[in-house]
Design a protein around this motif. Structure first.
Motif, mmCIF file in Angstrom:
data_model
loop_
_atom_site.group_PDB
_atom_site.id
_atom_site.type_symbol
_atom_site.label_atom_id
_atom_site.label_comp_id
_atom_site.label_asym_id
_atom_site.label_seq_id
_atom_site.Cartn_x
_atom_site.Cartn_y
_atom_site.Cartn_z
ATOM 1 N N ARG A 19 0.836 -1.202 0.000
ATOM 2 C CA ARG A 19 0.000 0.000 0.000
ATOM 3 C C ARG A 19 0.873 1.254 0.000
ATOM 4 O O ARG A 19 0.621 2.203 -0.741
ATOM 5 C CB ARG A 19 -0.927 0.022 1.213
ATOM 6 N N ARG A 20 1.921 1.242 0.833
ATOM 7 C CA ARG A 20 2.836 2.379 0.906
ATOM 8 C C ARG A 20 3.486 2.631 -0.459
ATOM 9 O O ARG A 20 3.541 3.772 -0.925
ATOM 10 C CB ARG A 20 3.915 2.136 1.966
ATOM 11 N N LEU A 21 3.937 1.563 -1.113
ATOM 12 C CA LEU A 21 4.571 1.696 -2.426
ATOM 13 C C LEU A 21 3.574 2.191 -3.472
ATOM 14 O O LEU A 21 3.915 3.017 -4.321
ATOM 15 C CB LEU A 21 5.180 0.358 -2.861
ATOM 16 N N ARG A 22 2.334 1.685 -3.399
ATOM 17 C CA ARG A 22 1.314 2.126 -4.355
ATOM 18 C C ARG A 22 1.045 3.614 -4.196
ATOM 19 O O ARG A 22 1.022 4.369 -5.175
ATOM 20 C CB ARG A 22 0.010 1.343 -4.174
ATOM 21 N N LYS A 23 0.866 4.041 -2.961
ATOM 22 C CA LYS A 23 0.584 5.457 -2.721
ATOM 23 C C LYS A 23 1.764 6.329 -3.142
ATOM 24 O O LYS A 23 1.571 7.405 -3.711
ATOM 25 C CB LYS A 23 0.228 5.684 -1.259
ATOM 26 N N ALA A 24 2.985 5.849 -2.886
ATOM 27 C CA ALA A 24 4.173 6.611 -3.287
ATOM 28 C C ALA A 24 4.254 6.739 -4.805
ATOM 29 O O ALA A 24 4.787 7.727 -5.318
ATOM 30 C CB ALA A 24 5.433 5.944 -2.738
ATOM 31 N N SER A 25 3.700 5.752 -5.514
ATOM 32 C CA SER A 25 3.715 5.806 -6.981
ATOM 33 C C SER A 25 2.620 6.706 -7.530
ATOM 34 O O SER A 25 2.603 7.001 -8.725
ATOM 35 C CB SER A 25 3.567 4.394 -7.568
ATOM 36 N N GLY A 26 1.682 7.107 -6.673
ATOM 37 C CA GLY A 26 0.599 7.980 -7.105
ATOM 38 C C GLY A 26 -0.579 7.259 -7.731
ATOM 39 O O GLY A 26 -1.453 7.895 -8.318
ATOM 40 N N THR A 28 -4.021 4.787 -7.648
ATOM 41 C CA THR A 28 -5.116 4.311 -6.807
ATOM 42 C C THR A 28 -5.109 2.791 -6.847
ATOM 43 O O THR A 28 -4.481 2.176 -7.732
ATOM 44 C CB THR A 28 -6.471 4.825 -7.323
ATOM 45 N N SER A 29 -5.848 2.171 -5.931
ATOM 46 C CA SER A 29 -5.926 0.703 -5.953
ATOM 47 C C SER A 29 -6.634 0.232 -7.233
ATOM 48 O O SER A 29 -6.304 -0.823 -7.771
ATOM 49 C CB SER A 29 -6.622 0.165 -4.712
ATOM 50 N N THR A 30 -7.565 1.027 -7.734
ATOM 51 C CA THR A 30 -8.243 0.678 -8.986
ATOM 52 C C THR A 30 -7.254 0.682 -10.148
ATOM 53 O O THR A 30 -7.251 -0.242 -10.972
ATOM 54 C CB THR A 30 -9.402 1.659 -9.266
#
Length: 91
Positions: A19-26, A28-30
């Motif tokens: 989750r942290r890496l996803r958010k850092a990449s900008g 969304t989960s979608t």
């Protein structure tokens, strides 16, 4: 990363890191689900650790998130392998 013994705790830790890496990449989960070619519900279960993650998905998510440090990718993949060791087989 600290050593975590319990498979459930490993899934929780791995999910939080993803989750942290996803958010850092900008993303969304979608958007991440679309790029990984999986359903949104699967992504929703991965990040809070409610579903074991296979190492291939971890590798692919790291690529999607732009993680270039191979040591980080390898450590997350090992965590995924260990967290699956305690998971019940799918029926």
């Amino acid at each position: 990363m600290a050593a975590i013994i319990n498979p459930t705790r490993r899934r929780d830790h791995l999910g939080a890191e993803l989750r942290r890496l996803r958010k850092a990449s900008g993303l969304t989960s979608t958007q991440a689900a679309e790029r990984l070619l999986v359903s949104q519900p699967k992504m929703i279960r991965l990040e809070p650790g409610r579903r074991a993650v296979n190492p291939r998905d971890v590798r692919d998510l790291c690529a999607i998130y732009g993680v270039t440090d191979q040591q980080v990718v390898d450590a997350l993949m090992r965590m995924a392998e260990k967290s699956r060791a305690g998971a019940r087989p799918r029926q």
